[in-house]
Structures are given as structure tokens and as C-alpha cells.
Scaffold this motif. Structure first.
Motif, PDB file in Angstrom:
ATOM      1  N   LYS A 133      63.143  49.169  -7.332  1.00 33.83           N
ATOM      2  CA  LYS A 133      63.910  49.491  -6.134  1.00 33.83           C
ATOM      3  C   LYS A 133      63.241  49.004  -4.852  1.00 33.83           C
ATOM      4  CE  LYS A 133      66.102  53.602  -8.079  1.00 33.83           C
ATOM      5  NZ  LYS A 133      66.365  55.064  -7.897  1.00 33.83           N
ATOM      6  N   ASP A 134      62.010  48.517  -4.967  1.00 33.85           N
ATOM      7  CA  ASP A 134      61.282  48.065  -3.777  1.00 33.85           C
ATOM      8  C   ASP A 134      61.735  46.659  -3.388  1.00 33.85           C
ATOM      9  OD1 ASP A 134      59.928  50.420  -3.848  1.00 33.85           O
ATOM     10  OD2 ASP A 134      58.112  49.597  -4.765  1.00 33.85           O
ATOM     11  N   PHE A 135      61.940  46.476  -2.083  1.00 33.53           N
ATOM     12  CA  PHE A 135      62.308  45.158  -1.561  1.00 33.53           C
ATOM     13  C   PHE A 135      61.595  44.943  -0.231  1.00 33.53           C
ATOM     14  CE2 PHE A 135      64.806  42.480   1.273  1.00 33.53           C
ATOM     15  CZ  PHE A 135      64.945  41.337   0.499  1.00 33.53           C
ATOM     16  N   VAL A 136      60.896  43.820  -0.117  1.00 35.17           N
ATOM     17  CA  VAL A 136      60.189  43.448   1.104  1.00 35.17           C
ATOM     18  C   VAL A 136      60.457  41.975   1.371  1.00 35.17           C
ATOM     19  CG1 VAL A 136      57.961  43.259   2.278  1.00 35.17           C
ATOM     20  CG2 VAL A 136      58.379  45.163   0.734  1.00 35.17           C
ATOM     21  N   ALA A 137      60.719  41.642   2.631  1.00 37.20           N
ATOM     22  CA  ALA A 137      60.942  40.244   3.030  1.00 37.20           C
ATOM     23  C   ALA A 137      59.981  39.896   4.157  1.00 37.20           C
ATOM     24  CB  ALA A 137      62.380  40.029   3.470  1.00 37.20           C
ATOM     25  N   ALA A 138      59.432  38.689   4.102  1.00 32.07           N
ATOM     26  CA  ALA A 138      58.518  38.202   5.130  1.00 32.07           C
ATOM     27  C   ALA A 138      59.035  36.874   5.652  1.00 32.07           C
ATOM     28  CB  ALA A 138      57.101  38.046   4.574  1.00 32.07           C
ATOM     29  N   LEU A 139      59.217  36.792   6.956  1.00 33.93           N
ATOM     30  CA  LEU A 139      59.666  35.563   7.610  1.00 33.93           C
ATOM     31  C   LEU A 139      58.532  35.039   8.471  1.00 33.93           C
ATOM     32  CD1 LEU A 139      62.128  33.672   8.140  1.00 33.93           C
ATOM     33  CD2 LEU A 139      62.585  35.070  10.154  1.00 33.93           C
ATOM     34  N   ILE A 140      58.108  33.800   8.250  1.00 34.82           N
ATOM     35  CA  ILE A 140      56.952  33.270   8.969  1.00 34.82           C
ATOM     36  C   ILE A 140      57.369  32.110   9.864  1.00 34.82           C
ATOM     37  CG2 ILE A 140      55.417  33.935   7.087  1.00 34.82           C
ATOM     38  CD1 ILE A 140      55.216  30.992   6.321  1.00 34.82           C
ATOM     39  N   TYR A 141      56.706  32.020  10.993  1.00 35.46           N
ATOM     40  CA  TYR A 141      56.838  30.873  11.890  1.00 35.46           C
ATOM     41  C   TYR A 141      55.427  30.562  12.392  1.00 35.46           C
ATOM     42  CZ  TYR A 141      58.281  27.802  15.670  1.00 35.46           C
ATOM     43  OH  TYR A 141      58.427  26.718  16.496  1.00 35.46           O
ATOM     44  N   VAL A 142      54.801  29.551  11.782  1.00 35.16           N
ATOM     45  CA  VAL A 142      53.408  29.185  12.045  1.00 35.16           C
ATOM     46  C   VAL A 142      52.524  30.397  11.744  1.00 35.16           C
ATOM     47  CG1 VAL A 142      51.815  28.044  13.615  1.00 35.16           C
ATOM     48  CG2 VAL A 142      54.269  27.610  13.819  1.00 35.16           C
ATOM     49  N   ASP A 143      52.022  31.106  12.764  1.00 31.52           N
ATOM     50  CA  ASP A 143      51.167  32.270  12.518  1.00 31.52           C
ATOM     51  C   ASP A 143      51.815  33.568  12.987  1.00 31.52           C
ATOM     52  OD1 ASP A 143      51.063  31.663  15.159  1.00 31.52           O
ATOM     53  OD2 ASP A 143      48.881  31.825  15.352  1.00 31.52           O
ATOM     54  N   ASP A 144      53.114  33.543  13.254  1.00 30.80           N
ATOM     55  CA  ASP A 144      53.863  34.757  13.600  1.00 30.80           C
ATOM     56  C   ASP A 144      54.685  35.169  12.378  1.00 30.80           C
ATOM     57  OD1 ASP A 144      53.041  34.961  16.334  1.00 30.80           O
ATOM     58  OD2 ASP A 144      54.369  33.276  16.781  1.00 30.80           O
ATOM     59  N   VAL A 145      54.607  36.452  12.032  1.00 32.02           N
ATOM     60  CA  VAL A 145      55.238  36.935  10.808  1.00 32.02           C
ATOM     61  C   VAL A 145      56.029  38.207  11.091  1.00 32.02           C
ATOM     62  CG1 VAL A 145      54.885  37.576   8.394  1.00 32.02           C
ATOM     63  CG2 VAL A 145      53.251  36.055   9.523  1.00 32.02           C
ATOM     64  N   ILE A 146      57.249  38.269  10.540  1.00 35.00           N
ATOM     65  CA  ILE A 146      58.050  39.497  10.546  1.00 35.00           C
ATOM     66  C   ILE A 146      58.120  39.999   9.108  1.00 35.00           C
ATOM     67  CG2 ILE A 146      60.315  40.522  10.952  1.00 35.00           C
ATOM     68  CD1 ILE A 146      60.839  38.501  13.073  1.00 35.00           C
ATOM     69  N   ILE A 147      57.796  41.286   8.910  1.00 35.00           N
ATOM     70  CA  ILE A 147      57.856  41.899   7.585  1.00 35.00           C
ATOM     71  C   ILE A 147      58.829  43.068   7.641  1.00 35.00           C
ATOM     72  CG2 ILE A 147      56.571  43.020   5.732  1.00 35.00           C
ATOM     73  CD1 ILE A 147      54.077  41.617   6.659  1.00 35.00           C
ATOM     74  N   VAL A 148      59.833  43.050   6.779  1.00 37.25           N
ATOM     75  CA  VAL A 148      60.819  44.127   6.705  1.00 37.25           C
ATOM     76  C   VAL A 148      60.974  44.534   5.244  1.00 37.25           C
ATOM     77  CG1 VAL A 148      62.069  43.336   8.741  1.00 37.25           C
ATOM     78  CG2 VAL A 148      62.755  42.527   6.489  1.00 37.25           C
ATOM     79  N   GLY A 149      61.484  45.739   5.028  1.00 36.03           N
ATOM     80  CA  GLY A 149      61.720  46.191   3.662  1.00 36.03           C
ATOM     81  C   GLY A 149      62.073  47.653   3.606  1.00 36.03           C
ATOM     82  N   ASN A 150      62.360  48.124   2.388  1.00 35.79           N
ATOM     83  CA  ASN A 150      62.702  49.530   2.190  1.00 35.79           C
ATOM     84  C   ASN A 150      61.558  50.346   1.606  1.00 35.79           C
ATOM     85  OD1 ASN A 150      62.576  48.538  -0.395  1.00 35.79           O
ATOM     86  ND2 ASN A 150      64.681  49.047  -0.958  1.00 35.79           N
ATOM     87  N   SER A 151      60.394  49.706   1.441  1.00 37.90           N
ATOM     88  CA  SER A 151      59.219  50.385   0.888  1.00 37.90           C
ATOM     89  C   SER A 151      58.076  50.305   1.888  1.00 37.90           C
ATOM     90  CB  SER A 151      58.813  49.744  -0.448  1.00 37.90           C
ATOM     91  OG  SER A 151      57.603  50.288  -0.920  1.00 37.90           O
ATOM     92  N   SER A 152      57.812  51.413   2.570  1.00 35.72           N
ATOM     93  CA  SER A 152      56.729  51.427   3.558  1.00 35.72           C
ATOM     94  C   SER A 152      55.371  51.226   2.908  1.00 35.72           C
ATOM     95  CB  SER A 152      56.753  52.750   4.338  1.00 35.72           C
ATOM     96  OG  SER A 152      56.642  53.851   3.460  1.00 35.72           O
ATOM     97  N   SER A 153      55.210  51.722   1.676  1.00 32.70           N
ATOM     98  CA  SER A 153      53.920  51.560   0.995  1.00 32.70           C
ATOM     99  C   SER A 153      53.653  50.100   0.664  1.00 32.70           C
ATOM    100  CB  SER A 153      53.889  52.405  -0.283  1.00 32.70           C
ATOM    101  OG  SER A 153      54.930  52.011  -1.169  1.00 32.70           O
ATOM    102  N   MET A 154      54.713  49.371   0.248  1.00 33.06           N
ATOM    103  CA  MET A 154      54.533  47.958  -0.071  1.00 33.06           C
ATOM    104  C   MET A 154      54.300  47.148   1.194  1.00 33.06           C
ATOM    105  SD  MET A 154      54.180  45.741  -2.322  1.00 33.06           S
ATOM    106  CE  MET A 154      54.024  43.955  -2.287  1.00 33.06           C
ATOM    107  N   ILE A 155      54.955  47.507   2.277  1.00 30.35           N
ATOM    108  CA  ILE A 155      54.738  46.814   3.548  1.00 30.35           C
ATOM    109  C   ILE A 155      53.294  47.006   4.004  1.00 30.35           C
ATOM    110  CG2 ILE A 155      55.341  46.787   5.991  1.00 30.35           C
ATOM    111  CD1 ILE A 155      58.190  47.427   5.226  1.00 30.35           C
ATOM    112  N   THR A 156      52.792  48.258   3.902  1.00 25.62           N
ATOM    113  CA  THR A 156      51.406  48.538   4.284  1.00 25.62           C
ATOM    114  C   THR A 156      50.435  47.771   3.400  1.00 25.62           C
ATOM    115  OG1 THR A 156      52.060  50.758   4.998  1.00 25.62           O
ATOM    116  CG2 THR A 156      49.711  50.372   4.628  1.00 25.62           C
TER     117      THR A 156
END
Length: 386
Positions: free
Chosen positions: A61-84
Motif C-alpha cells: 500500500k506504500d507509494f512514494v514519488a520523487a521528481l528531480i531537477y538537477v539537485d532540487d527534489v520533490i518527494i511525495v507519497g502516502n507513507s510518511s515512514s518511507m518518505i523519512t
């Protein structure tokens, strides 16, 4: 790259051997991308085939997505533990800086409201006005005058080309959250090679319009759903000098605009139906890419994507399996669109021209019509007084 100080000798034959990619070198960005990609892949992320800068992690059920642009990263998801966990592992490898909840990314401001997220570029817009010296200018209700005939005029006075190009470049990036200026900027970007005074005056008109609504942006509603709808339109023989038509399309996901474009077609069309059909083919290409991306994100697109077009002839060609003289010269586009219609991925539908949202991208509109379309698109200004 230059030799270090003390090695500059006219008879020097030695060279430097690169042991590590230094910031600023041509190879640095490519090597950084490969290193960061390998780090995410080792964490269990999968690189998207639709967008190589997008990485997804799916486990039960865990889902995390990471979008990168050079050295800037956005991390989103429904699992706070996996994001951490992801941020901790990346910090061990690269010593990252955690900026907390997303508020600002590549000049785009993210404001949270009761209805959802608003993406705007207010600070970026104000910086453009400040740089151009138009902070105190009189606001304009329109980005471009209606029925304005603008083109190359060799008899008119020249302007500073570097300033014109710099403004156009900034406005092109501003389109990321401002579909209302897309048509105007697309028209004005044709004259960056030899700008004249009338072209600069039109750019100033766009800036005056931005002065009126600097914080306007896109609302991504919380409860908008994931229904994908598209609109396509074309302005037949819209260019007064080349007589080429202009394609405009708009994709809405859950009622929020996610993709739009205004572009002059590469050839001259001999009928309005041909023009509209070329616009339809371009829109179908974008729809297929968005559907593929949504599937990779785990959001299965059910049924066909509705494609609204205000030209009955183009819609009939898409559904008519018989070719004739009127479609022979656009046969490739006909096969492409019809194949997607038969596979039930696309559902062409007719819409009245008065309700066509893509009009925003093919012609200069009046103040009332422009405002009405922006309301339908869900454009908001979180900084405006309520």
C-alpha cells in the motif's frame, strides 16, 4: 577548464586528469544525474518511462514519488515512514537539506487553501516587472489587443534585441502557471531574431496585464477526481503573413489544467477541417502521453478520454472509416487519430465554439470572454483580497 595557477608555461605539454566532476564542468550535470539515479534505484525506486526525471516506489500500500531537477527534489507519497527513510538515505549519500513541506520550487509558489493547492509565480512575476521598470505601470485587462496584426516590419525602428529576448525568455517560463498569456507569448516569440518597436510595445502590454494579476495561478482541487478531459482548437490561416494556422490544446485532470500548448502549424492548410484535424492529432499525442504517465503513477485510466472539438467536419473524419479526396493529404494524421478512436482511448465530441476553452490558446480574446474562460479553468489568486 584551465590549468591551475603556476602551470601556465608556454612550453607546457602536460594536461590535467579529471578525477572528480567539478561543479560547472560540462560533464558535471550528466555525471550527477547518473549518480543520483543510481542512488534512487538502489532504494527500490523505478524510473518512469514517460518522464526520466520521475521515480516511483511501490510496495503493497506504500507509494512514494520523487521528481528531480538537477539537485532540487520533490518527494511525495502516502507513507510518511518511507518518505523519512528515503530522505535519511539520501542525506547519508549526498548531505541534503530538508526544506520541509513544499512551498517554493523552481520559481513556482505552492499555497495551500481549503479547496486544494494553488500554483503561482507571483514573486517571479514581480521580479520581471521590477527588472523592466514597469512596477508603477498602468494595469491592462488584456495581454494582447484583439485583432492585432503584428508581424515583421523592416521599416520600423529597431529595439535592443538582447532585452527583448530576455523578456520573452522569462515570459516563456511564466507560462508554466499562466495559460492566459500562452498565445500572446507564442506570437511575440517569433520576432526574437529582429525585434521592432511594435513588438516591444506588445510585450509591454503583456507585462501590464501581469501587473493586474501578478499572483494568479492554477488551483489543484482536493476533490477534483482524476477524470481526464481535453479540448483542441485551431485558428485557420491565423498568421497574417505566412497564412499558417495555429494549434491550441488544453488538458484538464480533475477540472484543473495540467497541459496546454499554442503553436503555429508547420504547413498551410487548405481548409478549416484540415486545420482542426491537425490540431486534433497533436492533442491525441499529448493525451496518450498523459494516460501513460497516469498508469505509471498507479492511476488506471478507465474508458476513453473525451476530446472536445468545435469543428463537425474534423469529428466526422475521425469517425468515418472511408477516405476520400478531402483527407488524402492528411492521411497519416487520419490513421493516427482513427486508430485511437477505434481502440476506445479517445472519444471525439462536438462542443459549441462559445464553450471552447482552447480558444484561449489560438486567438486574442476580449476581457469578458477571457475572464469567463479563466473562471472555468479554476484560475485563482491566493493573494487577492476576498
Amino acid at each position: 577548464m584551465k590549468l591551475p595557477h603556476g602551470f601556465s608555461n608556454a612550453n607546457e605539454t602536460r594536461v590535467c586528469r579529471l578525477r572528480k566532476s567539478l561543479y560547472g564542468l560540462k560533464q558535471a550535470s550528466r555525471n550527477w544525474y547518473h549518480k543520483f539515479t543510481d542512488a534512487l534505484l538502489q532504494l527500490g525506486f523505478v524510473q518512469s518511462k514517460a518522464d526520466y526525471s520521475l521515480f516511483t516506489y511501490k510496495r503493497e500500500k506504500d507509494f512514494v514519488a520523487a521528481l528531480i531537477y538537477v539537485d532540487d527534489v520533490i518527494i511525495v507519497g502516502n507513507s510518511s515512514s518511507m518518505i523519512t527513510h528515503t530522505k535519511k538515505r539520501l542525506h547519508d549519500l549526498f548531505t541534503i537539506k530538508d526544506l520541509g513541506r513544499l512551498k517554493y520550487f523552481l520559481g513556482i509558489e505552492v499555497a495551500r487553501t481549503e479547496k486544494g493547492l494553488v500554483l503561482s509565480q507571483r514573486k517571479y512575476t514581480l521580479d520581471i516587472l521590477k527588472e523592466s521598470g514597469l512596477e508603477g505601470c498602468r494595469p491592462s485587462p488584456l495581454p494582447m489587443e484583439q485583432n492585432l496584426k503584428i508581424g515583421p516590419d523592416l521599416e520600423e525602428e529597431k529595439v535592443d534585441a538582447s532585452s527583448y529576448r530576455r523578456l520573452i525568455g522569462k515570459l516563456l517560463y511564466l507560462q508554466a502557471t499562466r495559460p492566459d498569456i500562452t498565445y500572446s507569448v507564442n506570437v511575440l516569440s517569433q520576432f526574437v531574431g529582429d525585434p521592432r518597436q511594435s513588438h516591444m510595445n506588445a510585450v509591454v502590454r503583456v507585462l501590464r496585464y501581469l501587473k493586474m494579476t501578478p499572483g494568479q495561478g492554477i488551483l489543484l482541487p482536493k476533490e477534483g477526481g482524476t477524470r481526464l478531459v481535453s479540448y483542441c482548437d485551431a485558428d485557420w490561416l491565423g498568421c497574417q503573413f505566412t497564412r499558417r494556422s495555429r494549434t491550441g490544446y488544453l488538458l484538464l485532470l480533475g477540472g484543473a489544467p495540467i497541459s496546454w500548448k499554442s503553436k503555429k502549424q508547420s504547413v498551410v492548410s487548405r481548409s478549416s477541417a484540415e486545420t482542426e484535424y491537425r490540431a486534433m492529432a497533436t492533442t491525441v499525442s499529448e493525451i496518450l502521453w498523459v494516460r501513460f504517465l497516469l498508469n505509471e503513477l498507479g492511476e488506471k485510466v478507465k474508458g476513453g478520454t473525451t476530446l472536445f472539438c468545435d469543428n463537425q467536419a474534423a469529428r466526422h473524419i475521425a469517425n468515418n472509416p472511408v477516405f476520400h479526396e478531402r483527407t488524402k493529404h492528411v492521411e497519416m494524421d487520419c490513421f493516427f487519430v482513427r486508430e485511437r478512436v477505434e481502440s476506445k482511448e479517445i472519444e471525439p465530441r462536438y462542443i459549441d465554439s462559445k464553450l471552447q476553452l482552447a480558444d484561449l490558446l489560438t486567438k486574442a480574446l476580449g476581457a469578458s470572454q477571457l475572464k469567463g474562460l479563466l473562471v472555468k479553468l479554476g484560475m485563482r489568486d491566493p493573494h487577492a483580497p476576498t
